[in-house]
Enzyme design. Structure first.
Site, PDB file in Angstrom:
ATOM      1  N   CYS A   1       0.826  -1.206   0.000  1.00 57.88           N
ATOM      2  CA  CYS A   1       0.000   0.000   0.000  1.00 57.88           C
ATOM      3  C   CYS A   1       0.869   1.269   0.000  1.00 57.88           C
ATOM      4  O   CYS A   1       1.539   1.531  -0.993  1.00 57.88           O
ATOM      5  CB  CYS A   1      -0.994  -0.068   1.152  1.00 57.88           C
TER       6      CYS A   1
ATOM      7  N   GLU B   1      -0.870  -8.515   5.456  1.00 59.67           N
ATOM      8  CA  GLU B   1      -0.580  -8.710   6.887  1.00 59.67           C
ATOM      9  C   GLU B   1      -1.849  -8.674   7.729  1.00 59.67           C
ATOM     10  O   GLU B   1      -1.828  -9.034   8.904  1.00 59.67           O
ATOM     11  CB  GLU B   1       0.442  -7.653   7.363  1.00 59.67           C
TER      12      GLU B   1
ATOM     13  N   HIS C   1      -3.340  -5.248   1.848  1.00 57.13           N
ATOM     14  CA  HIS C   1      -2.650  -5.491   3.124  1.00 57.13           C
ATOM     15  C   HIS C   1      -2.655  -6.975   3.485  1.00 57.13           C
ATOM     16  O   HIS C   1      -3.492  -7.403   4.286  1.00 57.13           O
ATOM     17  CB  HIS C   1      -3.337  -4.703   4.239  1.00 57.13           C
TER      18      HIS C   1
HETATM   19  N1  GLN Z   1      -3.653   6.384   1.036  1.00 64.52           N
HETATM   20  C1  GLN Z   1      -2.332   6.098   1.511  1.00 64.52           C
HETATM   21  C2  GLN Z   1      -1.275   6.851   0.688  1.00 64.52           C
HETATM   22  O1  GLN Z   1      -1.603   7.385  -0.317  1.00 64.52           O
HETATM   23  C3  GLN Z   1      -2.054   4.618   1.500  1.00 64.52           C
HETATM   24  C4  GLN Z   1      -3.019   3.890   2.394  1.00 64.52           C
HETATM   25  C5  GLN Z   1      -2.480   2.649   3.057  1.00 64.52           C
HETATM   26  O2  GLN Z   1      -1.273   2.420   3.139  1.00 64.52           O
HETATM   27  N2  GLN Z   1      -3.382   1.847   3.569  1.00 64.52           N
HETATM   28  O3  GLN Z   1      -0.149   6.910   1.028  1.00 64.52           O
END
Ligand code: GLN
Length: 188
Positions: free
Chosen positions: A76, A169, A167
């Site tokens: 992410c 994890e 995610h």
């Molecule tokens: N929206 C976050 C970003 O742009 C990422 C979100 C997340 O890691 N769950 O950095």
């Protein structure tokens, strides 16, 4: 095998627990010198703009060197950090993997969702938890797509760098982290 989990912000502890469950030695990385003692790195989810603010010069340089030479897994926000190109808005990426990634592309926090998608990792479809997730809009040549969500690549690999826009994890399935540990073991 010692895995570092970047622990500046975000959900680094869930990665630590998962990696330990799979038998890895884990250190939470907060200082530049810690990069010298790890065989692989996890760059967790959180907020990529905050990571960029928190990474001071020395830490940023060590991180940059590491992701270009050793196995690294970003999830992410951690995936956003590793991308060649980042949009919405445009921000610097470490260019460890040849993808273009668009932040918050599936909507707001309230649009966060859990879906199942086919994976080349083998076995059942993969449960994937998306939280204000980015979308991989372009993959360069030589990128392996390991899982998709409605056609979009969501788990990809290039050489020793792997990224997920979800995610793993936060699901009980250990296949994604196991795949990363395999990468580290092979020393690629
Ligand atoms: N929206 C976050 C970003 O742009 C990422 C979100 C997340 O890691 N769950 O950095």
């Amino acid at each position: 095998m010692t895995i570092g989990v970047l622990a500046l912000q975000g959900d680094f502890d869930a990665h630590r627990r998962r990696l330990e469950e799979l038998g890895a030695e884990v250190v939470l990385v907060r200082k530049p010198e810690q990069f010298d003692d790890i065989d692989g790195l996890v760059s967790p989810g959180g907020e990529s703009t905050t990571f960029l603010k928190l990474l001071d010069g020395a830490c940023f340089r060590k991180l940059n060197d590491f992701v270009h030479s050793k196995p690294t897994f970003g999830t992410c926000a951690g995936a956003i950090m590793l991308a060649r190109q980042v949009e919405n808005p445009h921000q610097p990426g470490l260019d460890a993997i040849d993808i273009t990634i668009r932040r918050n592309a599936y909507g707001r926090q309230i649009d966060s969702t859990i879906v199942e998608g086919a994976t080349t990792l083998g076995g059942d479809p993969l449960e994937m938890v998306f939280i204000r997730a980015p979308r991989i809009e372009r993959v360069g040549e030589g990128i392996e797509v390991l899982a998709r969500r409605d056609g979009d690549p969501v788990l990809v690999r290039q050489g020793s760098v792997m990224v997920a826009t979800f995610h793993p994890e936060l699901s009980s399935d250990t296949r994604v982290h196991a795949e990363f540990l395999k990468l580290v073991k092979n020393g690629k």
